[in-house]
Scaffold this active site. Structure first.
Site, PDB file in Angstrom:
ATOM      1  N   ARG A   1      30.378  54.983  22.996  1.00  0.00           N
ATOM      2  CA  ARG A   1      29.082  54.402  23.019  1.00  0.00           C
ATOM      3  C   ARG A   1      28.873  54.420  24.619  1.00  0.00           C
ATOM      4  NH1 ARG A   1      32.219  50.643  20.191  1.00  0.00           N
ATOM      5  NH2 ARG A   1      31.703  50.507  18.037  1.00  0.00           N
TER       6      ARG A   1
ATOM      7  N   LYS B   1      31.312  46.438  22.963  1.00  0.00           N
ATOM      8  CA  LYS B   1      30.885  45.766  21.823  1.00  0.00           C
ATOM      9  C   LYS B   1      31.848  45.175  21.120  1.00  0.00           C
ATOM     10  CE  LYS B   1      28.549  46.714  17.616  1.00  0.00           C
ATOM     11  NZ  LYS B   1      27.770  47.977  16.801  1.00  0.00           N
TER      12      LYS B   1
ATOM     13  N   HIS C   1      23.472  57.701  20.658  1.00  0.00           N
ATOM     14  CA  HIS C   1      24.267  57.299  19.514  1.00  0.00           C
ATOM     15  C   HIS C   1      24.509  58.416  18.587  1.00  0.00           C
ATOM     16  CE1 HIS C   1      26.169  53.417  18.488  1.00  0.00           C
ATOM     17  NE2 HIS C   1      26.068  53.744  17.357  1.00  0.00           N
TER      18      HIS C   1
ATOM     19  N   ARG D   1      27.761  59.836  18.127  1.00  0.00           N
ATOM     20  CA  ARG D   1      28.662  59.296  17.472  1.00  0.00           C
ATOM     21  C   ARG D   1      28.747  59.694  16.169  1.00  0.00           C
ATOM     22  NH1 ARG D   1      31.726  55.212  19.265  1.00  0.00           N
ATOM     23  NH2 ARG D   1      31.458  53.767  17.461  1.00  0.00           N
TER      24      ARG D   1
ATOM     25  N   HIS E   1      36.208  51.935  15.869  1.00  0.00           N
ATOM     26  CA  HIS E   1      35.872  50.703  14.762  1.00  0.00           C
ATOM     27  C   HIS E   1      37.227  50.124  14.345  1.00  0.00           C
ATOM     28  CE1 HIS E   1      32.257  53.358  13.340  1.00  0.00           C
ATOM     29  NE2 HIS E   1      32.132  52.452  14.561  1.00  0.00           N
TER      30      HIS E   1
ATOM     31  N   TYR F   1      28.449  55.805   9.430  1.00  0.00           N
ATOM     32  CA  TYR F   1      28.019  57.134  10.226  1.00  0.00           C
ATOM     33  C   TYR F   1      28.155  58.254   9.273  1.00  0.00           C
ATOM     34  CZ  TYR F   1      28.568  54.376  14.489  1.00  0.00           C
ATOM     35  OH  TYR F   1      28.323  53.437  15.455  1.00  0.00           O
TER      36      TYR F   1
END
Length: 409
Positions: free
Chosen positions: A260, A285, A357, A360, A383, A392
């Site tokens: 990120r 995050k 982003h 990713r 994650h 994603y």
């Protein structure tokens, strides 16, 4: 989700010129700056022209969406432009329907009112204790301010005075937002009401009143770069100057490791183990540690920047501003990505963001094509829940099952 429309009486009564005139007067009373009102009015002026050119229109969400697509479709890749257009039309819709302006206030200076402070601050503290990140709680705080504005505008000065009718009317104010935003706002409200009931702020359980909506997985496919596009974008960076060296190293981290932008910008020297060729980063995050290999290409890009591009600075972050004071960068690289996409001749999809982003999404898609198991992809992206990874990947369940292999411990 059905498109919410105004009732027939409101539709017949709507006239854009008089409504916008009243709205601008309200903004002046609320101390909006002239420059902000002028920016919003530029959108409203275009809408008036669109309305005049289509005399059979009804003022509804579909009309607003069609106007935005018709007048601004090719410009919505610019985040600032898209924000201003959607802000203007959301504000016009709210004022036409509810005769209210839901003002966005600075989170640094605004406080909850005494009537709601205990419940709202207690709820946010509860979320922190449940493990929500600082960034998520900031977003929730902003949404609670909007809910508080709605309550006061409807003369509800205590949570215990809430009714099902009031909550249903609040739900209608969300009609101009995307389905994903509506679901998230309603989900937060549901959790707030559950907390309020369990802690004595309201006498009756109201959370079941809030509709439980789900976002279809395929509602919007993510922006993804192909391998050739990623290579072309990286090749477009001029590495003969210090700024280009910095941008190249940042883009290599995003493209090669799927980090990120907040974690790249926040990277410190002690998170790099050169001897083990390893990055050990606590994600901003999630607060979780992720360890990723420092490949030769990425490693040499960082070294080139540190030795030949980075200005002298006492800052412990790897990447810094290139103008005094040489401190940590702000966590936004959207314009940087757009600049190199343009130089590389890569055109992103209309109306969809193509920022950091997207790397990713692109990395996850490329790993899937290589038959890499979903748990490994989740681990690479940092994650904690594989369901997050699924968003994603624009793939079907059969494809997921086919690549969900056993992973060595």
């Amino acid at each position: 989700r059905e498109k919410m429309q105004m009732n027939q009486e409101q539709i017949r009564a709507f006239e854009p010129r008089s409504t916008i005139f009243q709205l601008k007067g309200q903004l002046v009373e609320m101390n909006y700056s002239k420059s902000t009102i002028d920016r919003l009015n530029s959108v409203w002026s275009n809408f008036i022209q669109y309305w005049d050119d289509h005399p059979q229109l009804e003022f509804c969400i579909q009309t607003i969406q069609e106007f935005i697509s018709f007048r601004y479709g090719c410009e919505l890749g610019d985040r600032d432009k898209a924000h201003n257009v959607r802000r203007a039309m959301n504000m016009l819709w709210d004022f036409a329907w509810h005769h209210q302006v839901f003002k966005q206030s600075s989170l640094n200076s605004r406080k909850f009112s005494t009537e709601y402070r205990d419940a709202f601050e207690g709820f946010l503290l509860h979320l922190i204790q449940c493990g929500y990140s600082e960034g998520s709680v900031r977003t929730f705080r902003s949404r609670l301010f909007q809910f508080e504005d709605y309550l006061f505008n409807n003369k509800i000065s205590n949570l215990d005075n809430l009714t099902s009718e009031c909550l249903n009317e609040y739900s209608k104010t969300l009609g101009s937002f995307s389905p994903k935003t509506v679901v998230r706002k309603l989900r937060l409200l549901q959790h707030l009401l559950q907390f309020a009931y369990e802690n004595g702020f309201i006498a009756e359980p109201l959370s079941p009143i809030i509709p439980k909506l789900r976002i279809p997985r395929n509602l919007q496919l993510p922006t993804v770069f192909t391998k050739e596009e990623v290579n072309a974008l990286l090749a477009a960076v001029d590495r003969s100057n210090p700024l280009g060296k910095r941008d190249y190293a940042i883009l290599m981290l995003a493209a090669g490791l799927g980090l990120r932008v907040s974690d790249i910008i926040g990277m410190t020297f002690d998170e790099i183990d050169w001897s083990k060729k390893l990055l050990s980063i606590v994600q901003q995050k999630t607060g979780k540690l992720v360890e990723l290999p420092l490949t030769d290409g990425i490693g040499w890009a960082i070294i080139d920047y540190l030795q030949n591009g980075r200005p002298e600075s006492e800052c412990d972050h790897v990447f810094v501003k290139h103008c005094a004071p040489y401190d940590v960068l702000t966590p936004s690289m959207y314009r940087t990505v757009q600049k190199y996409l343009q130089k590389a001749g890569i055109k992103g999809p209309v109306g969809k963001p193509a920022g950091m982003h997207a790397f990713r999404h692109s990395l996850a898609s490329a790993m899937l094509e290589q038959k890499i198991p979903l748990p490994v992809i989740s681990g690479t992206l940092g994650h904690t829940d594989m369901h997050s990874t699924e968003t994603y990947l624009s793939i079907d369940l059969h494809q997921l099952r086919s690549c969900a292999l056993e992973v060595d411990e």
